[in-house]
Write an enzyme that holds these catalytic residues in place. Structure first.
Site, PDB file in Angstrom:
ATOM      1  N   LYS A  13       0.835  -1.212   0.000  1.00 45.14           N
ATOM      2  CA  LYS A  13       0.000   0.000   0.000  1.00 45.14           C
ATOM      3  C   LYS A  13       0.870   1.264   0.000  1.00 45.14           C
ATOM      4  O   LYS A  13       0.601   2.202  -0.742  1.00 45.14           O
ATOM      5  CB  LYS A  13      -0.940   0.021   1.217  1.00 45.14           C
ATOM      6  CG  LYS A  13      -1.959  -1.114   1.238  1.00 45.14           C
ATOM      7  CD  LYS A  13      -3.024  -0.886   2.301  1.00 45.14           C
ATOM      8  CE  LYS A  13      -2.504  -0.941   3.715  1.00 45.14           C
ATOM      9  NZ  LYS A  13      -2.006  -2.261   4.147  1.00 45.14           N
ATOM     10  N   ARG A 128      11.579  -7.408   5.323  1.00 46.02           N
ATOM     11  CA  ARG A 128      11.449  -5.963   5.111  1.00 46.02           C
ATOM     12  C   ARG A 128      12.304  -5.181   6.120  1.00 46.02           C
ATOM     13  O   ARG A 128      12.313  -5.489   7.301  1.00 46.02           O
ATOM     14  CB  ARG A 128       9.972  -5.571   5.286  1.00 46.02           C
ATOM     15  CG  ARG A 128       9.730  -4.067   5.278  1.00 46.02           C
ATOM     16  CD  ARG A 128       8.290  -3.747   5.020  1.00 46.02           C
ATOM     17  NE  ARG A 128       7.448  -3.726   6.203  1.00 46.02           N
ATOM     18  CZ  ARG A 128       6.199  -3.280   6.219  1.00 46.02           C
ATOM     19  NH1 ARG A 128       5.629  -2.832   5.109  1.00 46.02           N
ATOM     20  NH2 ARG A 128       5.495  -3.300   7.325  1.00 46.02           N
ATOM     21  N   ARG A 161      10.871  -3.142  11.410  1.00 41.15           N
ATOM     22  CA  ARG A 161       9.805  -2.545  12.204  1.00 41.15           C
ATOM     23  C   ARG A 161       9.493  -3.469  13.373  1.00 41.15           C
ATOM     24  O   ARG A 161       9.510  -4.690  13.213  1.00 41.15           O
ATOM     25  CB  ARG A 161       8.553  -2.362  11.334  1.00 41.15           C
ATOM     26  CG  ARG A 161       8.483  -0.980  10.709  1.00 41.15           C
ATOM     27  CD  ARG A 161       7.345  -0.832   9.768  1.00 41.15           C
ATOM     28  NE  ARG A 161       6.059  -1.249  10.308  1.00 41.15           N
ATOM     29  CZ  ARG A 161       4.904  -1.054   9.689  1.00 41.15           C
ATOM     30  NH1 ARG A 161       4.886  -0.450   8.512  1.00 41.15           N
ATOM     31  NH2 ARG A 161       3.777  -1.458  10.216  1.00 41.15           N
ATOM     32  N   ARG A 172      -1.458  -9.465  12.842  1.00 42.39           N
ATOM     33  CA  ARG A 172      -1.981  -8.349  12.042  1.00 42.39           C
ATOM     34  C   ARG A 172      -2.833  -8.887  10.886  1.00 42.39           C
ATOM     35  O   ARG A 172      -3.858  -8.294  10.527  1.00 42.39           O
ATOM     36  CB  ARG A 172      -0.821  -7.494  11.511  1.00 42.39           C
ATOM     37  CG  ARG A 172      -0.170  -6.663  12.620  1.00 42.39           C
ATOM     38  CD  ARG A 172       1.213  -6.169  12.253  1.00 42.39           C
ATOM     39  NE  ARG A 172       1.231  -5.235  11.157  1.00 42.39           N
ATOM     40  CZ  ARG A 172       2.309  -4.995  10.396  1.00 42.39           C
ATOM     41  NH1 ARG A 172       3.429  -5.649  10.606  1.00 42.39           N
ATOM     42  NH2 ARG A 172       2.248  -4.105   9.433  1.00 42.39           N
TER      43      ARG A 172
HETATM   44  P1  AMP Z   1       0.630   0.286   9.145  1.00 38.36           P
HETATM   45  O1  AMP Z   1       1.908   1.030   8.961  1.00 38.36           O
HETATM   46  O2  AMP Z   1      -0.472   0.804   8.263  1.00 38.36           O
HETATM   47  O3  AMP Z   1       0.784  -1.211   9.065  1.00 38.36           O
HETATM   48  O4  AMP Z   1       0.124   0.601  10.650  1.00 38.36           O
HETATM   49  C1  AMP Z   1       0.925   0.261  11.756  1.00 38.36           C
HETATM   50  C2  AMP Z   1       0.071   0.221  13.009  1.00 38.36           C
HETATM   51  O5  AMP Z   1      -0.547   1.517  13.233  1.00 38.36           O
HETATM   52  C3  AMP Z   1      -1.107  -0.740  12.957  1.00 38.36           C
HETATM   53  O6  AMP Z   1      -0.737  -2.079  13.265  1.00 38.36           O
HETATM   54  C4  AMP Z   1      -2.030  -0.133  14.032  1.00 38.36           C
HETATM   55  O7  AMP Z   1      -1.539  -0.401  15.348  1.00 38.36           O
HETATM   56  C5  AMP Z   1      -1.852   1.364  13.775  1.00 38.36           C
HETATM   57  N1  AMP Z   1      -2.823   1.833  12.759  1.00 38.36           N
HETATM   58  C6  AMP Z   1      -2.552   2.356  11.521  1.00 38.36           C
HETATM   59  N2  AMP Z   1      -3.679   2.664  10.874  1.00 38.36           N
HETATM   60  C7  AMP Z   1      -4.708   2.341  11.700  1.00 38.36           C
HETATM   61  C8  AMP Z   1      -6.135   2.403  11.594  1.00 38.36           C
HETATM   62  N3  AMP Z   1      -6.742   2.856  10.489  1.00 38.36           N
HETATM   63  N4  AMP Z   1      -6.873   1.974  12.646  1.00 38.36           N
HETATM   64  C9  AMP Z   1      -6.293   1.528  13.777  1.00 38.36           C
HETATM   65  N5  AMP Z   1      -4.953   1.413  13.932  1.00 38.36           N
HETATM   66  C10 AMP Z   1      -4.155   1.822  12.912  1.00 38.36           C
END
Ligand code: AMP
Length: 226
Positions: A13, A128, A161, A172
């Protein structure tokens, strides 16, 4: 244009959104990046969300919706064009976004759905690494840095990460299937979905997304200027 990128963690994404932004149509907004910025700066919000993020769990909807609203509503009350990466991730978040956009007289143009298998995701995320300076993403198998541990773009340090360990990735993914996949029907029933196979190389996925957006604009010329 106001776009959403939907797909499991590791589907690409962030890379696709950066590319769509570079096409000049909208700002890339990643809720994960916004939250990580709060963690780095140790803000009150950062302290509130740290435990959820480190456990690979979703941050509560209310905090997330507030974060997005503060980011997308401009000082003059208008809403800038965006490609949302990682938001919405639950039905209540999608409903809150619709309500927010409706209040400002606008709506989502399309939802790009990146499709890839769970096994491919686990493989990808276990290799990653991300630059701690500029956020550039590398893959030790398919896109390694020129010098191990060092970012090609800014010379920053590369790191895993905290939420990319296999156990956390599986958690996740489970959260994605349970909480986020219902959005496929939510947007599908409004004919907003643009499904794209993202199991191949990033360049291939990007080309498919660009093609899907071109076809969308060809069928709805009003979007080119919205
Ligand atoms: P990402 O980088 O998009 O994988 O997001 C990393 C972490 O941020 C996720 O595992 C959640 O803990 C938090 N997070 C990001 N976007 C959201 C969302 N829309 N709703 C809830 N938590 C989020």
């Amino acid at each position: 244009m106001k776009l959403i990128l939907l797909g499991p963690p590791g589907a690409g994404k962030g890379t696709v959104a950066a590319n769509v932004e570079a096409l000049g149509r909208c700002h890339h907004i990643s809720t994960g990046d916004l939250f990580r910025q709060h963690l780095r700066n140790d803000t009150p919000l950062g302290r509130e969300v740290r435990s959820y993020m480190e456990a690979g769990e979703l941050v509560p909807d209310e905090l997330t919706v507030r974060l997005v609203e503060a980011r997308i509503v401009q000082e003059d009350g208008s809403i800038e064009d965006f490609v949302l990466d990682g938001f919405p991730r639950t039905i209540p978040q999608a409903e809150a976004l619709d309500e927010l956009l409706g209040r400002h007289g606008t709506e989502i143009a399309a939802v790009i759905l990146l499709q890839v298998s769970d096994e491919e995701i686990v493989n990808r995320l276990s290799s990653r690494v991300v630059c701690t300076g500029c956020g550039e993403v590398y893959n030790l198998n398919s896109k390694p840095p020129q010098v191990a541990g060092v970012c090609d773009s800014c010379g920053g340090r590369l790191d895993r990460r905290a939420d990319d360990s296999e156990a956390t990735v599986r958690q996740r993914l489970e959260g994605y299937h349970r909480q986020t996949e219902p959005l496929i029907d939510y947007y599908g029933s409004r004919d907003l979905l643009l499904p794209v196979d993202s199991s191949g190389a990033p360049a291939k996925t990007q080309a498919k997304v660009a093609q899907a957006l071109m076809e969308l604009i060809a069928s709805r010329p009003d979007l080119a200027h919205s």
